[in-house]
Design a protein around this motif. Structure first.
Motif, PDB file in Angstrom:
ATOM      1  N   TYR A 120       0.847  -1.196   0.000  1.00 14.98           N
ATOM      2  CA  TYR A 120       0.000   0.000   0.000  1.00 14.98           C
ATOM      3  C   TYR A 120       0.884   1.248   0.000  1.00 14.98           C
ATOM      4  O   TYR A 120       0.641   2.198  -0.757  1.00 14.98           O
ATOM      5  N   CYS A 121       1.918   1.250   0.820  1.00 15.22           N
ATOM      6  CA  CYS A 121       2.866   2.361   0.879  1.00 15.22           C
ATOM      7  C   CYS A 121       3.521   2.573  -0.484  1.00 15.22           C
ATOM      8  O   CYS A 121       3.620   3.713  -0.966  1.00 15.22           O
ATOM      9  N   ILE A 122       3.952   1.494  -1.116  1.00  8.75           N
ATOM     10  CA  ILE A 122       4.578   1.585  -2.444  1.00  8.75           C
ATOM     11  C   ILE A 122       3.586   2.168  -3.455  1.00  8.75           C
ATOM     12  O   ILE A 122       3.937   3.036  -4.256  1.00  8.75           O
ATOM     13  N   PHE A 123       2.344   1.722  -3.399  1.00  6.36           N
ATOM     14  CA  PHE A 123       1.320   2.252  -4.312  1.00  6.36           C
ATOM     15  C   PHE A 123       1.138   3.751  -4.080  1.00  6.36           C
ATOM     16  O   PHE A 123       1.024   4.528  -5.041  1.00  6.36           O
ATOM     17  N   GLN A 124       1.099   4.171  -2.828  1.00 10.10           N
ATOM     18  CA  GLN A 124       0.947   5.594  -2.521  1.00 10.10           C
ATOM     19  C   GLN A 124       2.127   6.396  -3.058  1.00 10.10           C
ATOM     20  O   GLN A 124       1.933   7.432  -3.701  1.00 10.10           O
ATOM     21  N   LYS A 125       3.327   5.930  -2.789  1.00  9.44           N
ATOM     22  CA  LYS A 125       4.534   6.655  -3.192  1.00  9.44           C
ATOM     23  C   LYS A 125       4.658   6.746  -4.711  1.00  9.44           C
ATOM     24  O   LYS A 125       5.180   7.729  -5.236  1.00  9.44           O
ATOM     25  N   GLN A 126       4.187   5.738  -5.417  1.00  7.45           N
ATOM     26  CA  GLN A 126       4.254   5.762  -6.882  1.00  7.45           C
ATOM     27  C   GLN A 126       3.072   6.506  -7.494  1.00  7.45           C
ATOM     28  O   GLN A 126       2.930   6.551  -8.714  1.00  7.45           O
ATOM     29  N   ARG A 127       2.231   7.041  -6.644  1.00 10.06           N
ATOM     30  CA  ARG A 127       1.037   7.795  -7.074  1.00 10.06           C
ATOM     31  C   ARG A 127       0.069   6.939  -7.873  1.00 10.06           C
ATOM     32  O   ARG A 127      -0.543   7.406  -8.839  1.00 10.06           O
ATOM     33  N   PHE A 128      -0.036   5.677  -7.455  1.00  7.21           N
ATOM     34  CA  PHE A 128      -1.006   4.778  -8.073  1.00  7.21           C
ATOM     35  C   PHE A 128      -2.385   4.948  -7.446  1.00  7.21           C
ATOM     36  O   PHE A 128      -3.349   4.353  -7.910  1.00  7.21           O
ATOM     37  N   LEU A 129      -2.454   5.735  -6.368  1.00  3.01           N
ATOM     38  CA  LEU A 129      -3.713   5.961  -5.655  1.00  3.01           C
ATOM     39  C   LEU A 129      -3.970   7.457  -5.545  1.00  3.01           C
ATOM     40  O   LEU A 129      -3.039   8.240  -5.336  1.00  3.01           O
ATOM     41  N   ASN A 130      -5.244   7.828  -5.638  1.00  7.27           N
ATOM     42  CA  ASN A 130      -5.575   9.231  -5.414  1.00  7.27           C
ATOM     43  C   ASN A 130      -5.838   9.440  -3.918  1.00  7.27           C
ATOM     44  O   ASN A 130      -5.663   8.514  -3.116  1.00  7.27           O
ATOM     45  N   SER A 131      -6.278  10.615  -3.549  1.00  5.65           N
ATOM     46  CA  SER A 131      -6.484  10.932  -2.129  1.00  5.65           C
ATOM     47  C   SER A 131      -7.593  10.097  -1.492  1.00  5.65           C
ATOM     48  O   SER A 131      -7.659   9.989  -0.268  1.00  5.65           O
ATOM     49  N   ASP A 132      -8.454   9.496  -2.303  1.00  5.06           N
ATOM     50  CA  ASP A 132      -9.524   8.618  -1.798  1.00  5.06           C
ATOM     51  C   ASP A 132      -9.133   7.146  -1.868  1.00  5.06           C
ATOM     52  O   ASP A 132      -9.988   6.265  -1.742  1.00  5.06           O
ATOM     53  N   ASP A 133      -7.856   6.868  -2.093  1.00  2.00           N
ATOM     54  CA  ASP A 133      -7.329   5.510  -2.231  1.00  2.00           C
ATOM     55  C   ASP A 133      -7.943   4.748  -3.406  1.00  2.00           C
ATOM     56  O   ASP A 133      -8.026   3.526  -3.402  1.00  2.00           O
ATOM     57  N   GLU A 134      -8.341   5.479  -4.432  1.00  2.00           N
ATOM     58  CA  GLU A 134      -8.819   4.855  -5.661  1.00  2.00           C
ATOM     59  C   GLU A 134      -7.649   4.765  -6.633  1.00  2.00           C
ATOM     60  O   GLU A 134      -6.798   5.660  -6.680  1.00  2.00           O
ATOM     61  N   LEU A 135      -7.615   3.697  -7.409  1.00  7.35           N
ATOM     62  CA  LEU A 135      -6.505   3.480  -8.336  1.00  7.35           C
ATOM     63  C   LEU A 135      -6.479   4.510  -9.459  1.00  7.35           C
ATOM     64  O   LEU A 135      -7.519   4.840 -10.028  1.00  7.35           O
ATOM     65  N   ASP A 136      -5.283   4.969  -9.757  1.00 10.76           N
ATOM     66  CA  ASP A 136      -5.054   5.803 -10.923  1.00 10.76           C
ATOM     67  C   ASP A 136      -4.521   4.873 -12.013  1.00 10.76           C
ATOM     68  O   ASP A 136      -3.322   4.621 -12.109  1.00 10.76           O
ATOM     69  N   ARG A 137      -5.426   4.349 -12.803  1.00 10.30           N
ATOM     70  CA  ARG A 137      -5.071   3.353 -13.822  1.00 10.30           C
ATOM     71  C   ARG A 137      -4.058   3.893 -14.825  1.00 10.30           C
ATOM     72  O   ARG A 137      -3.145   3.177 -15.230  1.00 10.30           O
ATOM     73  N   GLU A 138      -4.236   5.144 -15.230  1.00 10.89           N
ATOM     74  CA  GLU A 138      -3.313   5.719 -16.213  1.00 10.89           C
ATOM     75  C   GLU A 138      -1.895   5.770 -15.656  1.00 10.89           C
ATOM     76  O   GLU A 138      -0.940   5.435 -16.362  1.00 10.89           O
ATOM     77  N   GLN A 139      -1.751   6.184 -14.407  1.00 10.88           N
ATOM     78  CA  GLN A 139      -0.432   6.246 -13.788  1.00 10.88           C
ATOM     79  C   GLN A 139       0.184   4.849 -13.707  1.00 10.88           C
ATOM     80  O   GLN A 139       1.373   4.666 -13.962  1.00 10.88           O
ATOM     81  N   MET A 140      -0.627   3.866 -13.361  1.00  5.32           N
ATOM     82  CA  MET A 140      -0.123   2.493 -13.274  1.00  5.32           C
ATOM     83  C   MET A 140       0.336   1.993 -14.640  1.00  5.32           C
ATOM     84  O   MET A 140       1.412   1.415 -14.761  1.00  5.32           O
ATOM     85  N   LEU A 141      -0.454   2.235 -15.662  1.00  5.04           N
ATOM     86  CA  LEU A 141      -0.108   1.758 -17.005  1.00  5.04           C
ATOM     87  C   LEU A 141       1.126   2.472 -17.558  1.00  5.04           C
ATOM     88  O   LEU A 141       1.918   1.871 -18.286  1.00  5.04           O
ATOM     89  N   GLU A 142       1.318   3.732 -17.187  1.00  7.11           N
ATOM     90  CA  GLU A 142       2.503   4.469 -17.630  1.00  7.11           C
ATOM     91  C   GLU A 142       3.754   3.983 -16.907  1.00  7.11           C
ATOM     92  O   GLU A 142       4.833   3.956 -17.494  1.00  7.11           O
ATOM     93  N   THR A 143       3.602   3.616 -15.640  1.00  2.27           N
ATOM     94  CA  THR A 143       4.754   3.289 -14.800  1.00  2.27           C
ATOM     95  C   THR A 143       5.152   1.820 -14.865  1.00  2.27           C
ATOM     96  O   THR A 143       6.337   1.493 -14.891  1.00  2.27           O
ATOM     97  N   ILE A 144       4.167   0.935 -14.877  1.00  2.00           N
ATOM     98  CA  ILE A 144       4.451  -0.500 -14.818  1.00  2.00           C
ATOM     99  C   ILE A 144       4.581  -1.040 -16.238  1.00  2.00           C
ATOM    100  O   ILE A 144       3.590  -1.343 -16.902  1.00  2.00           O
ATOM    101  N   GLN A 145       5.823  -1.126 -16.660  1.00  2.00           N
ATOM    102  CA  GLN A 145       6.088  -1.625 -18.009  1.00  2.00           C
ATOM    103  C   GLN A 145       5.543  -3.050 -18.146  1.00  2.00           C
ATOM    104  O   GLN A 145       5.602  -3.832 -17.220  1.00  2.00           O
ATOM    105  N   THR A 146       5.019  -3.360 -19.261  1.00  2.00           N
ATOM    106  CA  THR A 146       4.419  -4.637 -19.658  1.00  2.00           C
ATOM    107  C   THR A 146       2.992  -4.825 -19.145  1.00  2.00           C
ATOM    108  O   THR A 146       2.344  -5.782 -19.531  1.00  2.00           O
ATOM    109  N   LEU A 147       2.516  -3.927 -18.301  1.00  3.95           N
ATOM    110  CA  LEU A 147       1.142  -4.042 -17.817  1.00  3.95           C
ATOM    111  C   LEU A 147       0.204  -3.536 -18.904  1.00  3.95           C
ATOM    112  O   LEU A 147       0.362  -2.434 -19.420  1.00  3.95           O
TER     113      LEU A 147
END
Length: 131
Positions: free
Chosen positions: A69-96
């Motif tokens: 959860y901490c890693i997700f927060q630090k990578q900005r994969f979550l917004n302030s409501d702890d909802e996933l930022d899919r675009e950020q995840m897809l940009e950051t996690i290569q091959t996803l």
């Protein structure tokens, strides 16, 4: 019995999951800036955290769940409501891929503990990419 044990060990080693080397290098680089902070905050063994992708070992423990959860927060994969930022995840996690991400999100649906949810998502993504 001895032969059975030896065969079991050989089979287990042969079936071990591994991330492709290029993915491993990118993923380790993505989380490296946050390892110290998150391991200290969540009281996780730094060696386990450092090698989680290399060994495809994600301990199913509450402290490790919250580490993810901490890693997700630090990578900005979550917004302030702890909802996933899919675009950020897809940009950051290569091959996803969007389809893989959706599959993992669906698999974690209904989990109310945000730490467990982030752990489940991580585990799903890693296992989707691992060979």
């Amino acid at each position: 019995m001895k032969v059975f044990v030896q065969l079991s060990v050989i089979c287990a080693l042969g079936l071990s999951l591994q991330l492709p080397p290029d993915v491993l290098e990118l993923w380790e680089a993505n989380v490296a800036p946050f390892l110290d902070t998150c391991t200290k905050e969540m009281n996780v063994d730094p060696e386990i955290a450092k090698n989680m992708f290399r060994h495809v070992h994600l301990p199913d423990e509450q402290t490790f769940h919250c580490f993810m959860y901490c890693i997700f927060q630090k990578q900005r994969f979550l917004n302030s409501d702890d909802e996933l930022d899919r675009e950020q995840m897809l940009e950051t996690i290569q091959t996803l891929t969007p389809d893989s991400l959706q599959l993992c999100i669906d698999g974690a649906a209904g989990v109310t503990d945000v730490c467990v949810k982030m752990y489940n998502l991580t585990r799903c993504i890693v296992h989707d990419v691992a060979e």
